[in-house]
Design an enzyme around this catalytic site. Structure first.
Site, PDB file in Angstrom:
ATOM      1  N   VAL A   1      58.315  11.055 -29.340  1.00 24.92           N
ATOM      2  CA  VAL A   1      57.121  10.214 -29.183  1.00 24.92           C
ATOM      3  C   VAL A   1      55.720  11.102 -29.102  1.00 24.92           C
ATOM      4  O   VAL A   1      54.820  10.730 -29.952  1.00 24.92           O
ATOM      5  CB  VAL A   1      57.022   9.348 -27.820  1.00 24.92           C
ATOM      6  CG1 VAL A   1      55.833   8.337 -27.856  1.00 24.92           C
ATOM      7  CG2 VAL A   1      58.323   8.398 -27.780  1.00 24.92           C
TER       8      VAL A   1
ATOM      9  N   HIS B   1      54.215  16.882 -26.000  1.00 23.18           N
ATOM     10  CA  HIS B   1      53.960  16.992 -27.664  1.00 23.18           C
ATOM     11  C   HIS B   1      55.337  17.394 -28.407  1.00 23.18           C
ATOM     12  O   HIS B   1      55.283  17.196 -29.654  1.00 23.18           O
ATOM     13  CB  HIS B   1      52.992  17.874 -28.043  1.00 23.18           C
ATOM     14  CG  HIS B   1      53.061  19.160 -28.017  1.00 23.18           C
ATOM     15  ND1 HIS B   1      53.334  20.013 -26.583  1.00 23.18           N
ATOM     16  CD2 HIS B   1      53.180  20.236 -28.634  1.00 23.18           C
ATOM     17  CE1 HIS B   1      53.411  21.244 -27.029  1.00 23.18           C
ATOM     18  NE2 HIS B   1      53.464  21.330 -28.183  1.00 23.18           N
TER      19      HIS B   1
ATOM     20  N   LYS C   1      59.690   5.202 -13.719  1.00 24.59           N
ATOM     21  CA  LYS C   1      58.789   4.485 -14.620  1.00 24.59           C
ATOM     22  C   LYS C   1      57.964   3.609 -13.836  1.00 24.59           C
ATOM     23  O   LYS C   1      56.660   3.237 -14.247  1.00 24.59           O
ATOM     24  CB  LYS C   1      59.505   4.081 -15.740  1.00 24.59           C
ATOM     25  CG  LYS C   1      59.995   5.261 -16.745  1.00 24.59           C
ATOM     26  CD  LYS C   1      58.683   6.013 -17.350  1.00 24.59           C
ATOM     27  CE  LYS C   1      59.123   7.385 -17.907  1.00 24.59           C
ATOM     28  NZ  LYS C   1      58.049   8.103 -18.367  1.00 24.59           N
TER      29      LYS C   1
ATOM     30  N   ASN D   1      63.477   0.364 -27.186  1.00 23.63           N
ATOM     31  CA  ASN D   1      64.170   1.586 -27.608  1.00 23.63           C
ATOM     32  C   ASN D   1      63.672   2.204 -29.023  1.00 23.63           C
ATOM     33  O   ASN D   1      63.459   1.560 -29.911  1.00 23.63           O
ATOM     34  CB  ASN D   1      65.820   1.236 -28.006  1.00 23.63           C
ATOM     35  CG  ASN D   1      66.457   0.927 -26.549  1.00 23.63           C
ATOM     36  OD1 ASN D   1      65.895   0.276 -25.781  1.00 23.63           O
ATOM     37  ND2 ASN D   1      67.655   1.209 -26.700  1.00 23.63           N
ATOM     38  N   LEU D   2      63.502   3.419 -28.748  1.00 21.39           N
ATOM     39  CA  LEU D   2      62.547   4.119 -29.963  1.00 21.39           C
ATOM     40  C   LEU D   2      63.485   5.021 -30.747  1.00 21.39           C
ATOM     41  O   LEU D   2      64.440   5.644 -30.269  1.00 21.39           O
ATOM     42  CB  LEU D   2      61.283   4.946 -29.404  1.00 21.39           C
ATOM     43  CG  LEU D   2      60.441   4.025 -28.689  1.00 21.39           C
ATOM     44  CD1 LEU D   2      59.348   5.306 -28.033  1.00 21.39           C
ATOM     45  CD2 LEU D   2      59.646   3.046 -29.597  1.00 21.39           C
TER      46      LEU D   2
ATOM     47  N   LYS E   1      77.593  10.493 -36.105  1.00 25.35           N
ATOM     48  CA  LYS E   1      78.993  10.311 -36.095  1.00 25.35           C
ATOM     49  C   LYS E   1      79.266   9.613 -37.554  1.00 25.35           C
ATOM     50  O   LYS E   1      80.387   9.868 -38.019  1.00 25.35           O
ATOM     51  CB  LYS E   1      79.369   9.041 -35.086  1.00 25.35           C
ATOM     52  CG  LYS E   1      79.358   9.865 -33.767  1.00 25.35           C
ATOM     53  CD  LYS E   1      80.118   9.009 -32.603  1.00 25.35           C
ATOM     54  CE  LYS E   1      79.312   7.807 -32.174  1.00 25.35           C
ATOM     55  NZ  LYS E   1      79.966   7.264 -30.828  1.00 25.35           N
TER      56      LYS E   1
ATOM     57  N   TYR F   1      66.033   6.346 -13.574  1.00 23.41           N
ATOM     58  CA  TYR F   1      64.853   6.390 -14.562  1.00 23.41           C
ATOM     59  C   TYR F   1      63.871   4.913 -14.490  1.00 23.41           C
ATOM     60  O   TYR F   1      62.668   5.538 -14.463  1.00 23.41           O
ATOM     61  CB  TYR F   1      65.626   6.218 -15.979  1.00 23.41           C
ATOM     62  CG  TYR F   1      64.330   6.635 -17.247  1.00 23.41           C
ATOM     63  CD1 TYR F   1      63.758   7.598 -17.606  1.00 23.41           C
ATOM     64  CD2 TYR F   1      64.188   5.494 -18.001  1.00 23.41           C
ATOM     65  CE1 TYR F   1      63.080   7.900 -18.533  1.00 23.41           C
ATOM     66  CE2 TYR F   1      63.339   5.655 -19.124  1.00 23.41           C
ATOM     67  CZ  TYR F   1      62.602   6.782 -19.633  1.00 23.41           C
ATOM     68  OH  TYR F   1      61.936   7.154 -20.269  1.00 23.41           O
TER      69      TYR F   1
ATOM     70  N   HIS G   1      70.550   8.672 -27.478  1.00 21.17           N
ATOM     71  CA  HIS G   1      70.210   7.335 -27.588  1.00 21.17           C
ATOM     72  C   HIS G   1      71.429   6.905 -28.880  1.00 21.17           C
ATOM     73  O   HIS G   1      71.696   7.697 -29.513  1.00 21.17           O
ATOM     74  CB  HIS G   1      69.253   6.750 -27.640  1.00 21.17           C
ATOM     75  CG  HIS G   1      68.119   6.646 -26.727  1.00 21.17           C
ATOM     76  ND1 HIS G   1      67.195   8.021 -26.319  1.00 21.17           N
ATOM     77  CD2 HIS G   1      68.227   6.136 -25.282  1.00 21.17           C
ATOM     78  CE1 HIS G   1      66.639   7.680 -25.141  1.00 21.17           C
ATOM     79  NE2 HIS G   1      67.159   6.670 -24.504  1.00 21.17           N
TER      80      HIS G   1
ATOM     81  N   LEU H   1      53.555   6.039 -20.226  1.00 24.53           N
ATOM     82  CA  LEU H   1      54.444   5.314 -21.256  1.00 24.53           C
ATOM     83  C   LEU H   1      55.803   5.141 -20.069  1.00 24.53           C
ATOM     84  O   LEU H   1      56.096   6.025 -19.620  1.00 24.53           O
ATOM     85  CB  LEU H   1      55.090   6.263 -22.295  1.00 24.53           C
ATOM     86  CG  LEU H   1      54.299   5.856 -23.548  1.00 24.53           C
ATOM     87  CD1 LEU H   1      53.389   6.712 -23.848  1.00 24.53           C
ATOM     88  CD2 LEU H   1      55.427   6.213 -24.721  1.00 24.53           C
ATOM     89  N   GLY H   2      56.183   4.107 -20.215  1.00 24.64           N
ATOM     90  CA  GLY H   2      57.434   3.551 -19.543  1.00 24.64           C
ATOM     91  C   GLY H   2      58.498   3.384 -20.418  1.00 24.64           C
ATOM     92  O   GLY H   2      58.603   4.139 -21.597  1.00 24.64           O
ATOM     93  N   SER H   3      59.299   2.437 -20.114  1.00 22.94           N
ATOM     94  CA  SER H   3      60.440   1.793 -21.035  1.00 22.94           C
ATOM     95  C   SER H   3      60.931   0.463 -20.802  1.00 22.94           C
ATOM     96  O   SER H   3      60.508   0.025 -19.595  1.00 22.94           O
ATOM     97  CB  SER H   3      61.506   2.790 -20.595  1.00 22.94           C
ATOM     98  OG  SER H   3      62.744   2.350 -21.130  1.00 22.94           O
ATOM     99  N   SER H   4      61.419  -0.204 -21.597  1.00 18.90           N
ATOM    100  CA  SER H   4      61.919  -1.439 -21.435  1.00 18.90           C
ATOM    101  C   SER H   4      63.028  -1.634 -20.382  1.00 18.90           C
ATOM    102  O   SER H   4      63.152  -2.817 -19.852  1.00 18.90           O
ATOM    103  CB  SER H   4      62.346  -2.210 -22.896  1.00 18.90           C
ATOM    104  OG  SER H   4      63.520  -1.472 -23.168  1.00 18.90           O
ATOM    105  N   CYS H   5      63.581  -0.397 -19.798  1.00 18.83           N
ATOM    106  CA  CYS H   5      64.686  -0.631 -19.054  1.00 18.83           C
ATOM    107  C   CYS H   5      64.036  -0.807 -17.604  1.00 18.83           C
ATOM    108  O   CYS H   5      64.525  -0.983 -16.469  1.00 18.83           O
ATOM    109  CB  CYS H   5      65.315   0.417 -18.957  1.00 18.83           C
ATOM    110  SG  CYS H   5      64.694   2.125 -18.234  1.00 18.83           S
TER     111      CYS H   5
END
Ligand code: GFB
Length: 320
Positions: A25, A21, A150, A175-176, A197, A146, A189, A115-119
């Site tokens: 996300v 938490h 996932k 990508n969040l 920067k 990773y 990220h 939850l996974g990820s687009s990768c």
């Protein structure tokens, strides 16, 4: 207009655990759950329960008995962290996924969203990437560790559904970015890195700022609050074997993104490319069709989201 999918599960009055938490996300899911009239929000810190330790997870879940569980908890990081610490990314994420999913089965959790990820998709998957592109080709090497963890999490949900009839589902966010993002330049990220920067370059009156890679890779971005909204929507309306993509449906080149960030931050200097840093996968735009067909679409534009993320950085990083 697309018809919104009907609710098949209610969170009302339920004991809901958001694992992780404090992350970007997880904290967005907690904010979103304030609108759901749930019974009790369960959270636990890393100091209280180490999610990579099976005994600790099982004891905590047996004691607290959540009815619904969101699993955004993960060891996450940007392209450099992923390629520098392959063992950590593979081991910790495998352990977290299997401990929580198995304990959820043992304690009779009614519904779980992993939850996974687009990768997770092959490096050269067709674009936009449909859900069924999973496991059709080799992964992108900078984040395969990773990704494998996932993919194992998705498969665990499917296996417990198949063998035990558990209502465990998976969502694959793109990508969040957003509040509570990680702004550490070595592990973050791209968006938080660029914000930090560009801000530093503006403060120091620098002539230029550095962007990693060639700037040609394309990435899709979604605000964490939009993601949380989609996850709560899926929890209430979806039950099935197939994981569901959660994205915005559009992508940008990294160079275009960098110029947007420079504009939002107000840095008018030059952009210098550091091509000694990896580009990663050339493109990973996910198909948003399934979620749109169910009646969900995002609300926050990239421009507004970036402005909000910059403001959050200014308000929360006293070192900025
Ligand atoms: O967001 P990012 O670190 O991860 O990098 P991935 C995206 C792109 O931005 C790459 C470029 O092409 C980077 O080279 N980039 C430009 C930068 N400047 C910077 C910078 O200052 N910092 C960073 N970090 N990137 C991650 C995966 O892949 O995506 C994870 O490693 C996860 O497993 C996550 O899936 C969503 O999009 O390449």
């Amino acid at each position: 207009m697309t018809q919104r999918a009907e609710n098949i599960y209610t969170l009302e009055g339920k004991r809901v655990w958001v694992a992780g938490h404090r992350g970007m996300v997880g904290s967005a899911i907690c904010r979103r759950l304030e609108q759901e009239n749930i019974g009790e929000l369960l959270t636990v810190t890393r100091q209280q329960v180490d999610l990579s330790r099976q005994d600790q997870v099982e004891t905590w879940m047996a004691d607290t008995r959540p009815e619904a569980v969101f699993v955004p908890a993960a060891k996450v990081g940007g392209i450099l962290a992923n390629s520098t610490y392959p063992a950590d990314f593979l081991y910790e994420n495998l352990a977290i996924a299997s401990n929580i999913i198995h304990a959820a089965h043992k304690t009779g959790v009614e519904k779980l969203l992993f939850l996974g990820s687009s990768c997770i998709y092959p490096k050269l998957a067709p674009q936009p990437i449909p859900e069924d592109a999973l496991l059709t080709g080799p992964l992108e090497p900078t984040n395969e560790w990773y990704a494998i963890a996932k993919i194992a999490g998705i498969k665990l949900c499917q296996a417990y559904r198949q063998q035990h009839g558990a209502d465990f589902i998976s969502a694959m966010p793109t990508n969040l970015y957003g509040p509570f993002d990680n702004f550490d330049l070595k592990s973050s990220h791209v968006i938080p890195a660029l914000i930090r920067k560009a801000h530093a370059a503006k403060q120091n009156n620098d002539k230029s700022m550095i962007m990693w890679g060639t700037g040609t890779p394309m990435r899709e971005f979604l605000h964490a609050d939009d993601c949380a909204d989609a996850l709560v929507f899926l929890m209430k309306t979806y039950s099935g074997d197939q994981h569901i993509n959660v994205g915005s449906g559009t992508d940008e080149t990294i160079e275009a993104l960098t110029r947007m960030v420079m504009e939002v931050v107000g840095f008018g200097g030059e952009l210098v490319k550091d091509t000694s840093k990896p580009d990663g996968t050339p493109r990973k735009l996910m198909s948003a069709d399934r979620l749109r067909e169910m009646g969900w679409s995002p609300n926050i534009s990239l421009k507004d989201g970036l402005a909000g993320a910059y403001q959050w950085f200014l308000d929360n990083h006293s070192d900025a």
